[in-house]
Write a protein that holds these residues in place. Structure first.
Motif, PDB file in Angstrom:
ATOM      1  N   THR A   1     -10.966  -2.428  -1.561  1.00  0.00           N
ATOM      2  CA  THR A   1      -9.516  -2.543  -1.400  1.00  0.00           C
ATOM      3  C   THR A   1      -8.974  -1.366  -0.634  1.00  0.00           C
ATOM      4  O   THR A   1      -9.628  -0.323  -0.492  1.00  0.00           O
ATOM      5  CB  THR A   1      -8.836  -2.617  -2.772  1.00  0.00           C
ATOM      6  OG1 THR A   1      -9.148  -1.431  -3.502  1.00  0.00           O
ATOM      7  CG2 THR A   1      -9.275  -3.830  -3.547  1.00  0.00           C
ATOM      8  N   GLN A   2      -7.750  -1.536  -0.162  1.00  0.00           N
ATOM      9  CA  GLN A   2      -7.057  -0.467   0.539  1.00  0.00           C
ATOM     10  C   GLN A   2      -5.643  -0.357  -0.004  1.00  0.00           C
ATOM     11  O   GLN A   2      -5.130  -1.274  -0.644  1.00  0.00           O
ATOM     12  CB  GLN A   2      -7.020  -0.748   2.045  1.00  0.00           C
ATOM     13  CG  GLN A   2      -6.260  -1.995   2.422  1.00  0.00           C
ATOM     14  CD  GLN A   2      -6.265  -2.269   3.920  1.00  0.00           C
ATOM     15  OE1 GLN A   2      -6.834  -1.504   4.713  1.00  0.00           O
ATOM     16  NE2 GLN A   2      -5.637  -3.375   4.313  1.00  0.00           N
ATOM     17  N   ALA A   3      -5.044   0.774   0.271  1.00  0.00           N
ATOM     18  CA  ALA A   3      -3.686   1.003  -0.242  1.00  0.00           C
ATOM     19  C   ALA A   3      -2.685   0.135   0.500  1.00  0.00           C
ATOM     20  O   ALA A   3      -2.804  -0.081   1.700  1.00  0.00           O
ATOM     21  CB  ALA A   3      -3.317   2.469  -0.107  1.00  0.00           C
ATOM     22  N   ILE A   4      -1.704  -0.348  -0.202  1.00  0.00           N
ATOM     23  CA  ILE A   4      -0.598  -1.091   0.370  1.00  0.00           C
ATOM     24  C   ILE A   4       0.686  -0.453  -0.084  1.00  0.00           C
ATOM     25  O   ILE A   4       0.729   0.265  -1.105  1.00  0.00           O
ATOM     26  CB  ILE A   4      -0.641  -2.575  -0.010  1.00  0.00           C
ATOM     27  CG1 ILE A   4      -0.550  -2.736  -1.533  1.00  0.00           C
ATOM     28  CG2 ILE A   4      -1.884  -3.261   0.553  1.00  0.00           C
ATOM     29  CD1 ILE A   4      -0.431  -4.175  -1.975  1.00  0.00           C
ATOM     30  N   SER A   5       1.791  -0.741   0.635  1.00  0.00           N
ATOM     31  CA  SER A   5       3.079  -0.127   0.292  1.00  0.00           C
ATOM     32  C   SER A   5       4.144  -1.196   0.219  1.00  0.00           C
ATOM     33  O   SER A   5       4.389  -1.923   1.178  1.00  0.00           O
ATOM     34  CB  SER A   5       3.460   0.927   1.327  1.00  0.00           C
ATOM     35  OG  SER A   5       4.724   1.501   1.010  1.00  0.00           O
ATOM     36  N   ILE A   6       4.770  -1.345  -0.973  1.00  0.00           N
ATOM     37  CA  ILE A   6       5.890  -2.265  -1.160  1.00  0.00           C
ATOM     38  C   ILE A   6       7.151  -1.516  -0.774  1.00  0.00           C
ATOM     39  O   ILE A   6       7.492  -0.477  -1.359  1.00  0.00           O
ATOM     40  CB  ILE A   6       5.966  -2.769  -2.610  1.00  0.00           C
ATOM     41  CG1 ILE A   6       4.680  -3.516  -2.980  1.00  0.00           C
ATOM     42  CG2 ILE A   6       7.182  -3.659  -2.823  1.00  0.00           C
ATOM     43  CD1 ILE A   6       4.606  -3.939  -4.437  1.00  0.00           C
TER      44      ILE A   6
END
Length: 614
Positions: free
Chosen positions: A23-28
């Motif tokens: 997985t990789q980081a995501i930003s809401i």
């Protein structure tokens, strides 16, 4: 209420890194809102009828599988939210939710704060990032500062959520734990079935309080006491039960301040005969009591304290009996082990296979062994005692469900001081039906106070006295409906006309002082009537003229008196005299005063009454 948010396919794809190895980081970065009620679908890429996107958001990862997110809109827009969506920084629709009823409604003057706590089933929440705003109110956990809800102790004990209780509730919880500790410690205060003291009110539900004696010749006793001093005693006595309902008779006894016991009411179990003191006798005779027994009374007892004369041994025989008993004791307690009390007894102690044993000598020289329990047996005994403690009755009071017997003992109701009540209640489904009490009247000396009462309680709770007894005087008071042998005794409540009271005397006069109506004869004669009672005659005549000689319609054997009475009008005033009578005639003269002169009256109507024998 928990909201079920749908993660879109595009959202899941955004979490996977370029090599598809993790997985990789995501930003809401924004939240879209809509007034349209939708059914969320993971294939969706946009929010239908989106009103606006709120970019003022903040959030925090609160656990490896949970996030807390806040969206803020302090503008003047007016809208209703039925659906919302979470967007990533590249515009990807990450998650979506909708429902038919409004989630929030914003007015122009209001600031909207949409707070979401989201828990993921199969997504690593630590890969999610949020906008760079400085407001966030995550749910508080043991490790994360944030918002939580204060609850009451009962909910906190059952809840698996991260909720909090106030110091007040914590104190209550601590008190509850303390009470539980007290309950465990209270096992030592349980009431022993072998007898003891109960401090407090005791109820027996759907059961019987039974005072049981193991054999005839013993007592059943219920005492009423003040500060340990007996005031009343209700007993089934020690009279022998020899058949035909004889024995174990019923008594109510009053106890004076000096401890003296005086009977207040006795009832024979065999005959039902009720006897009360001289102040209210039933039975008609004065029973023997400390007031009229003793020397000179003629009371010749067959038994002394229930024992016949052949139970006792003459004084001349007691010395031989004592010597024989002492000789038997010397032989029995003689021992060879050790020297105790002049060599009269001894023993040896051992520790055999983990058990302590004592050995002493019998009179015939044989060994007498006594074994004490080992550690295992002691533990078994401890377990047994613990189990029994759980079945004990609490001395502070409580409820006993079932029949309770007190064998060869006394149930005593004790009040700690004067001015309180001793009470024994009889109830049905908790509703009192009868109450037997020693009342709260003050004990001021001279046997005054703590009087005895039996009260009946109506269905509506009203209490009506059934029997009162004064401890000082022994006076027994019962209702007007009281019966003796099935009939109501006479009293001012039920005497008088129509009562059927058949008295031997009337105002101290015997029947022969009066004449029966059957002996009175009355009949009419010309111008009057005659009344005869045996040989006594009364003749009453009313005539137009009573002056002169009048022939009587009856021949008297003796005339005792003649009473003439003139009829007078307002213009005349006179009097009359009896001039003569000869058993069947009377001669009357009459006179009047006129202008200072005495004149005779020749004619005047009136009546003549003649009394005599005939």
């Amino acid at each position: 209420m928990a909201l079920k948010i749908t993660i879109t396919d595009a959202g899941r794809a955004a979490l996977i890194n370029a090599n598809k190895s993790g997985t990789q980081a995501i930003s809401i970065v924004s939240v879209g809102v809509s007034a349209t009620a939708i059914t969320a679908d993971k294939s969706q890429t946009n929010l239908p009828d989106e009103i606006k996107r709120i970019t003022a958001i903040s959030g925090e990862v609160t656990a490896v599988d949970a996030i807390h997110l806040i969206a803020k809109d302090d503008g003047s827009d007016v809208y209703t939210i039925k659906s919302f969506a979470l967007y990533l920084d590249d515009g990807t629709l990450f998650a979506i939710y909708g429902q038919s009823s409004p989630i929030l409604e914003k007015s122009a003057a209001a600031m909207l704060l949409l707070q979401l706590d989201i828990r993921f089933v199969d997504i690593d929440a630590t890969q999610i990032q949020f906008g760079n705003l400085d407001f966030v109110n995550p749910a508080a956990t043991e490790k994360t500062a944030g918002v939580t809800r204060l609850t009451e102790l009962g909910e906190a004990e059952q809840s698996v959520e991260n909720i909090a209780v106030s110091p007040v509730e914590l104190r209550r919880y601590a008190e509850k734990l303390a009470r539980q500790a007290d309950m465990i410690a209270a096992l030592a205060t349980k009431f022993d079935k072998a007898g003891g003291v109960i401090n407090g009110t005791t109820s027996i539900n759907d059961g019987i309080l039974q005072l049981n004696k193991s054999r005839s010749g013993l007592w059943n006793t219920l005492n009423f006491a003040t500060s340990g001093a007996m005031r009343w005693s209700v007993v089934s006595d020690d009279s022998a039960e020899t058949g035909n309902n004889v024995g174990s008779d019923f008594h109510i006894t009053r106890i004076l301040d000096n401890g003296k016991q005086i009977f207040a009411l006795n009832i024979s179990r065999a005959t039902g005969l009720v006897d009360v003191p001289a102040s209210f006798q039933v039975g008609g005779v004065r029973p023997y009591s400390p007031h009229n027994d003793g020397e000179g009374s003629g009371l010749n007892a067959e038994y002394w304290r229930g024992l016949a004369p052949n139970y006792f041994t003459p004084q001349s025989s007691t010395d031989a009996l004592v010597n024989s008993l002492n000789a038997a004791i010397d032989r029995r307690i003689y021992g060879d082990y050790g020297i105790v009390n002049g060599g009269k007894r001894g023993f040896a102690a051992y520790n055999l296979n983990g058990r302590v044993a004592f050995c002493s000598k019998n009179a015939d020289g044989s060994d007498d062994w006594v074994w004490l329990p080992n550690a295992i047996e002691l533990q078994q005994l401890s377990d047994t005692v613990s189990a029994l403690l759980a079945q004990k009755f609490d001395k502070a009071g409580g409820v006993i469900n079932g029949t309770t017997s007190i064998n060869d003992g006394i149930l005593q109701l004790n009040k700690s001081r004067s001015g309180l009540w001793n009470t024994l209640n009889f109830a049905t489904s908790g509703a009192m039906r009868w109450s037997v009490v020693s009342d709260d009247s003050a004990e001021t000396g001279n046997n005054v106070g703590s009087d005895f009462h039996i009260t009946r309680i109506l269905d509506n709770g009203k209490q009506i006295f059934a029997l009162n007894i004064s401890r000082a005087t022994g006076l027994v008071d019962v209702p007007a409906s009281f019966q003796v042998g099935g009939v109501r005794p006479y009293s001012p409540h039920n005497d008088g006309e129509g009562s059927g009271l058949n008295a031997e005397y009337w105002r101290g006069l015997a029947p022969d002082h009066f004449v029966a109506n059957s002996q009175i004869i009355t009949y009419d004669v010309p111008n009057g009537h005659i009344k005869k009672i045996n040989d006594t005659v009364e003749l009453h005549l009313t005539l137009d003229n009573i002056i002169g000689t009048t022939q009587l319609p009856y021949n008297f054997t003796r005339i005792d008196s003649v009473i003439p009475v003139l009829n007078r009008d307002t213009s005349r005033a006179g009097w009359c005299d009896v001039e003569d009578n000869n058993l069947n005639t009377v001669t009357i003269s009459a006179h009047m005063m006129s202008h200072g002169n005495l004149d005779s009256i020749n004619q005047c109507s009136g009546s003549i009454s003649v009394y005599g024998k005939g």
